[in-house]
Motif scaffolding. Structure first.
Motif, PDB file in Angstrom:
ATOM      1  N   ARG A 147       1.159   4.008  -3.014  1.00  0.00           N
ATOM      2  CA  ARG A 147       0.934   5.421  -2.724  1.00  0.00           C
ATOM      3  C   ARG A 147       2.143   6.258  -3.151  1.00  0.00           C
ATOM      4  O   ARG A 147       1.997   7.333  -3.734  1.00  0.00           O
ATOM      5  CB  ARG A 147       0.681   5.615  -1.235  1.00  0.00           C
ATOM      6  CG  ARG A 147      -0.701   6.126  -0.925  1.00  0.00           C
ATOM      7  CD  ARG A 147      -0.840   6.487   0.537  1.00  0.00           C
ATOM      8  NE  ARG A 147      -1.652   5.540   1.289  1.00  0.00           N
ATOM      9  CZ  ARG A 147      -2.978   5.524   1.262  1.00  0.00           C
ATOM     10  NH1 ARG A 147      -3.642   6.369   0.512  1.00  0.00           N
ATOM     11  NH2 ARG A 147      -3.655   4.647   1.969  1.00  0.00           N
ATOM     12  N   SER A 201      -8.811  -0.179  -5.137  1.00  0.00           N
ATOM     13  CA  SER A 201      -9.919  -0.071  -4.174  1.00  0.00           C
ATOM     14  C   SER A 201      -9.803  -1.165  -3.124  1.00  0.00           C
ATOM     15  O   SER A 201     -10.157  -0.966  -1.964  1.00  0.00           O
ATOM     16  CB  SER A 201     -11.275  -0.145  -4.889  1.00  0.00           C
ATOM     17  OG  SER A 201     -11.552  -1.454  -5.337  1.00  0.00           O
ATOM     18  N   GLU A 249       0.836  -1.198   0.000  1.00  0.00           N
ATOM     19  CA  GLU A 249       0.000   0.000   0.000  1.00  0.00           C
ATOM     20  C   GLU A 249       0.876   1.256   0.000  1.00  0.00           C
ATOM     21  O   GLU A 249       0.622   2.212  -0.731  1.00  0.00           O
ATOM     22  CB  GLU A 249      -0.935  -0.010   1.212  1.00  0.00           C
ATOM     23  CG  GLU A 249      -1.964   1.100   1.144  1.00  0.00           C
ATOM     24  CD  GLU A 249      -2.994   1.025   2.267  1.00  0.00           C
ATOM     25  OE1 GLU A 249      -2.817   0.217   3.201  1.00  0.00           O
ATOM     26  OE2 GLU A 249      -3.974   1.795   2.196  1.00  0.00           O
ATOM     27  N   HIS A 258      -6.503  -0.252  -0.811  1.00  0.00           N
ATOM     28  CA  HIS A 258      -6.738   0.819   0.160  1.00  0.00           C
ATOM     29  C   HIS A 258      -8.015   0.601   0.965  1.00  0.00           C
ATOM     30  O   HIS A 258      -8.387   1.478   1.749  1.00  0.00           O
ATOM     31  CB  HIS A 258      -6.806   2.175  -0.561  1.00  0.00           C
ATOM     32  CG  HIS A 258      -5.545   2.518  -1.288  1.00  0.00           C
ATOM     33  ND1 HIS A 258      -4.313   2.600  -0.672  1.00  0.00           N
ATOM     34  CD2 HIS A 258      -5.311   2.791  -2.599  1.00  0.00           C
ATOM     35  CE1 HIS A 258      -3.402   2.910  -1.568  1.00  0.00           C
ATOM     36  NE2 HIS A 258      -3.967   3.033  -2.745  1.00  0.00           N
ATOM     37  N   ARG A 259      -8.668  -0.527   0.755  1.00  0.00           N
ATOM     38  CA  ARG A 259      -9.961  -0.801   1.418  1.00  0.00           C
ATOM     39  C   ARG A 259     -10.876   0.406   1.279  1.00  0.00           C
ATOM     40  O   ARG A 259     -11.527   0.843   2.246  1.00  0.00           O
ATOM     41  CB  ARG A 259      -9.730  -1.091   2.917  1.00  0.00           C
ATOM     42  CG  ARG A 259      -9.333  -2.551   3.174  1.00  0.00           C
ATOM     43  CD  ARG A 259      -7.856  -2.716   3.200  1.00  0.00           C
ATOM     44  NE  ARG A 259      -7.421  -4.012   3.724  1.00  0.00           N
ATOM     45  CZ  ARG A 259      -7.014  -5.022   2.974  1.00  0.00           C
ATOM     46  NH1 ARG A 259      -7.011  -4.929   1.657  1.00  0.00           N
ATOM     47  NH2 ARG A 259      -6.588  -6.138   3.534  1.00  0.00           N
ATOM     48  N   ASP A 260     -10.944   0.934   0.084  1.00  0.00           N
ATOM     49  CA  ASP A 260     -11.691   2.167  -0.136  1.00  0.00           C
ATOM     50  C   ASP A 260     -12.486   2.067  -1.442  1.00  0.00           C
ATOM     51  O   ASP A 260     -11.945   2.318  -2.527  1.00  0.00           O
ATOM     52  CB  ASP A 260     -10.721   3.347  -0.191  1.00  0.00           C
ATOM     53  CG  ASP A 260     -11.444   4.667  -0.428  1.00  0.00           C
ATOM     54  OD1 ASP A 260     -12.684   4.674  -0.467  1.00  0.00           O
ATOM     55  OD2 ASP A 260     -10.745   5.689  -0.587  1.00  0.00           O
ATOM     56  N   PRO A 261     -13.764   1.699  -1.344  1.00  0.00           N
ATOM     57  CA  PRO A 261     -14.585   1.531  -2.550  1.00  0.00           C
ATOM     58  C   PRO A 261     -14.659   2.797  -3.400  1.00  0.00           C
ATOM     59  O   PRO A 261     -14.946   2.711  -4.588  1.00  0.00           O
ATOM     60  CB  PRO A 261     -15.971   1.173  -1.996  1.00  0.00           C
ATOM     61  CG  PRO A 261     -15.727   0.690  -0.602  1.00  0.00           C
ATOM     62  CD  PRO A 261     -14.526   1.439  -0.114  1.00  0.00           C
ATOM     63  N   SER A 262     -14.409   3.958  -2.798  1.00  0.00           N
ATOM     64  CA  SER A 262     -14.555   5.193  -3.574  1.00  0.00           C
ATOM     65  C   SER A 262     -13.445   5.331  -4.622  1.00  0.00           C
ATOM     66  O   SER A 262     -13.548   6.160  -5.522  1.00  0.00           O
ATOM     67  CB  SER A 262     -14.550   6.411  -2.646  1.00  0.00           C
ATOM     68  OG  SER A 262     -13.234   6.714  -2.231  1.00  0.00           O
ATOM     69  N   VAL A 263     -12.384   4.538  -4.506  1.00  0.00           N
ATOM     70  CA  VAL A 263     -11.341   4.546  -5.540  1.00  0.00           C
ATOM     71  C   VAL A 263     -11.931   4.132  -6.888  1.00  0.00           C
ATOM     72  O   VAL A 263     -11.431   4.534  -7.943  1.00  0.00           O
ATOM     73  CB  VAL A 263     -10.175   3.611  -5.148  1.00  0.00           C
ATOM     74  CG1 VAL A 263      -9.163   3.502  -6.268  1.00  0.00           C
ATOM     75  CG2 VAL A 263      -9.497   4.101  -3.873  1.00  0.00           C
ATOM     76  N   GLU A 292     -17.308  -2.574  -6.646  1.00  0.00           N
ATOM     77  CA  GLU A 292     -17.733  -1.725  -5.550  1.00  0.00           C
ATOM     78  C   GLU A 292     -18.583  -2.493  -4.547  1.00  0.00           C
ATOM     79  O   GLU A 292     -18.447  -2.316  -3.324  1.00  0.00           O
ATOM     80  CB  GLU A 292     -18.587  -0.588  -6.136  1.00  0.00           C
ATOM     81  CG  GLU A 292     -18.390   0.757  -5.528  1.00  0.00           C
ATOM     82  CD  GLU A 292     -19.058   1.813  -6.403  1.00  0.00           C
ATOM     83  OE1 GLU A 292     -18.537   2.914  -6.484  1.00  0.00           O
ATOM     84  OE2 GLU A 292     -20.114   1.515  -7.037  1.00  0.00           O
ATOM     85  N   ARG A 344     -18.355  -5.520  -3.888  1.00  0.00           N
ATOM     86  CA  ARG A 344     -17.627  -6.645  -3.320  1.00  0.00           C
ATOM     87  C   ARG A 344     -18.376  -7.962  -3.511  1.00  0.00           C
ATOM     88  O   ARG A 344     -18.643  -8.688  -2.538  1.00  0.00           O
ATOM     89  CB  ARG A 344     -17.385  -6.435  -1.824  1.00  0.00           C
ATOM     90  CG  ARG A 344     -16.548  -5.213  -1.481  1.00  0.00           C
ATOM     91  CD  ARG A 344     -15.329  -5.611  -0.681  1.00  0.00           C
ATOM     92  NE  ARG A 344     -14.666  -4.466  -0.078  1.00  0.00           N
ATOM     93  CZ  ARG A 344     -14.012  -3.517  -0.762  1.00  0.00           C
ATOM     94  NH1 ARG A 344     -13.943  -3.571  -2.078  1.00  0.00           N
ATOM     95  NH2 ARG A 344     -13.420  -2.532  -0.108  1.00  0.00           N
TER      96      ARG A 344
END
Lengths: 228, 228
Positions: free
Chosen positions: A141, B184, A137, B187-192, B108, B110
Motif C-alpha cells: 500500500r 487481489s 500489505e 488485500h483479500r479483495d477480488p475487485s482489485v 476472481e 478463486r
DNA sequence: CCTACCGATCGGTAGG
DNA sequence: CCTACCGATCGGTAGG
C-alpha cells in the motif's frame, strides 16, 4: 575513558556479537530472497556460517524474531538501494522516472541474489495470514501510494495529462516492475529488465502526451521547494 | 465379463485407490497455492485427510513425484478453467480478449484458494534451480508465446496496429494479470482484479487505435479458418 | 558463543 | 491402506 588495564581486551568491544548478528541476517536475507522466508531454518544458517545452532538462536530467541529482523534488514537495503536514489531526483515526473529506474536497476544489479526480496514475499504471503502478510500489505500500500503520489505531483506540475488516473497508472508501472523482476530471474537474463523499462517509458510517454497526442502546451514550471 | 463369484467384491473396483489419490492431489494443490510447493509435506497431507503418512506415501513413492503430480494436476485445472474458455473464442483479437478475461475470471473466482497456482510458483522458483524451475520457465515461455501469437494473428487480421510489438504487448498484458492476482489476494479483495481488467482494456484499445488514434480505416475481414 | 539435550516432525523403509 | 520403525532435522531449553 577507563584504566589502561582494560586495554588489551578492547573495552566494550561490541563488534564481535554485532558482526555475527549482522552476518546471520545477511545470510538469512540472501537465502530468503531465493527460497522464501519460510525456508529459513536456524540450523541451516548455523551450518552456512560455521557456528552452532544455539549460537544462532541466542541472537533472536525465536524463529519469528529472526524472520522479523530479516524482513527489517532487507527493508533497509531496499531503502538504500531504491528509495534513496529514487527520491533524490527533483520532485515531479523526474522523480517518478528515477524511482522506477532505481527499482529496475536494483533488480538488474542483483542486489539480492534471488531478485527483489519483497516481490518474492508478496507472492509467498499474499494468501497466508499473519504478521508477515500484514506487513507486506502495508508495504505494498505504501509503495503504490507513493508512486501514485508522485504521479499526482507530476499532474499538478503539468508534466502528466490531468486525465491520468494516478492509482491506475501506478498499478501498471508496478506491474511492469514486478514481472520484469520475476522473468529476469526465471530466465537468468538481466536484459529482460529492459522489457519493463520499455513498458514504463511507453506508459509515461502516453500519460505525457495524453491518449491522442493532445499535449498541454506550456506546463507551469512548478515549485521545486514545495513539499508533496 | 467374469464369473459371478466375484460379484460381491466388485471386480477391479479402481475407485477406492484412485479417489484417495485424487483427494491427496486436491489437498496438495490447495495447500501449495497458498503456502507454496515446498510447504507440502507428506505428514501434513496425511493429517488433513485422516490417513496414515505411509498411506499417502504409497501413492507417490517420493516427495518429488508428489510435487510433480501436484503441478501436473494444477496444470489440468488451469487448462480447463483458463485455456479452454480462452481458446474457445474466435481467432484474433476476440480470442486474445477472451484469454485475458478467462485468466482474470479464474483469479476472481478463486479457482485455487491461494490465487493463481502458477503465479505463486513463478515467484517461488524463479531463483531456484531444479526441475520445477525448468518446468516453470517452459510454462512461462509457452504462455507468453501464446499471448504474443494471438497478438500477431490480430495484427494480421487488421484488428491491431501493425506497429505493435507482440512480445512487448504480451509482457504488459501478462504483467497486469499477475499483479491483479497478487494484489487481489494480498488485500483479500477480488475487485482489485478490475484494475487488471482496465489495464488490459486500455492497452488493447491503444493497440487498436494506434498511438495517435491513427487507425487503419478498413481492416481486412481476415480468414477465420486459417491456423496461427 | 559452546555442548548436550528435549519432543515433534521430516522423508523414507519394512512388512503386512 | 495399516503399524512400527529408521536417521536427520526442526524450534527451543538448560547450563555454562
Amino acid at each position: 575513558m577507563q584504566d589502561q588495564e582494560l586495554d588489551t581486551e578492547e573495552p566494550r568491544r561490541r563488534s564481535d556479537g554485532e558482526q555475527t548478528h549482522a552476518a546471520i541476517l545477511d545470510a538469512a536475507i540472501r537465502l530468503a530472497s531465493i527460497e522464501g522466508l519460510n525456508s529459513l531454518t536456524i540450523g541451516r544458517l548455523a551450518r552456512e556460517l560455521g557456528i552452532s545452532k544455539s549460537g544462532v538462536f541466542a541472537h533472536f530467541r525465536s524463529k519469528e524474531r529472526l524472520q522479523e529482523e530479516t524482513v527489517d534488514a532487507a527493508g533497509e537495503i531496499f531503502e538504500r538501494e531504491v528509495l534513496t536514489p529514487g527520491l533524490s531526483a527533483p520532485e515531479g515526473l523526474a522523480q517518478l522516472e528515477a524511482l522506477c529506474e532505481a527499482y529496475l536497476s536494483y533488480v538488474e544489479r542483483r542486489v539480492f541474489p534471488g531478485g527483489c526480496f519483497f516481490a518474492h514475499l508478496l507472492a509467498e504471503f499474499d494468501a497466508q495470514s499473519g504478521p508477515v502478510h500484514d506487513q507486506m500489505e502495508s508495504n505494498q500500500r505504501g509503495w503504490l501510494g507513493m508512486v501514485a503520489g508522485m504521479i499526482e505531483t507530476a499532474i499538478e506540475r503539468g508534466e502528466l495529462d490531468p486525465a491520468t488516473d494516478p492509482l491506475q497508472l501506478a498499478f501498471e508501472l508496478h506491474a511492469a516492475m514486478e514481472l520484469a523482476n520475476y522473468l529476469s530471474m526465471l530466465h537468468r537474463d538481466p536484459s529482460v529488465v529492459d522489457r519493463g523499462r520499455r513498458a514504463i517509458r511507453d506508459a509515461l510517454a502516453r500519460a505525457t502526451q495524453g491518449p491522442r497526442g493532445s499535449r498541454s502546451t506550456s506546463p507551469s514550471p512548478g515549485n521545486p521547494q514545495s513539499g508533496g
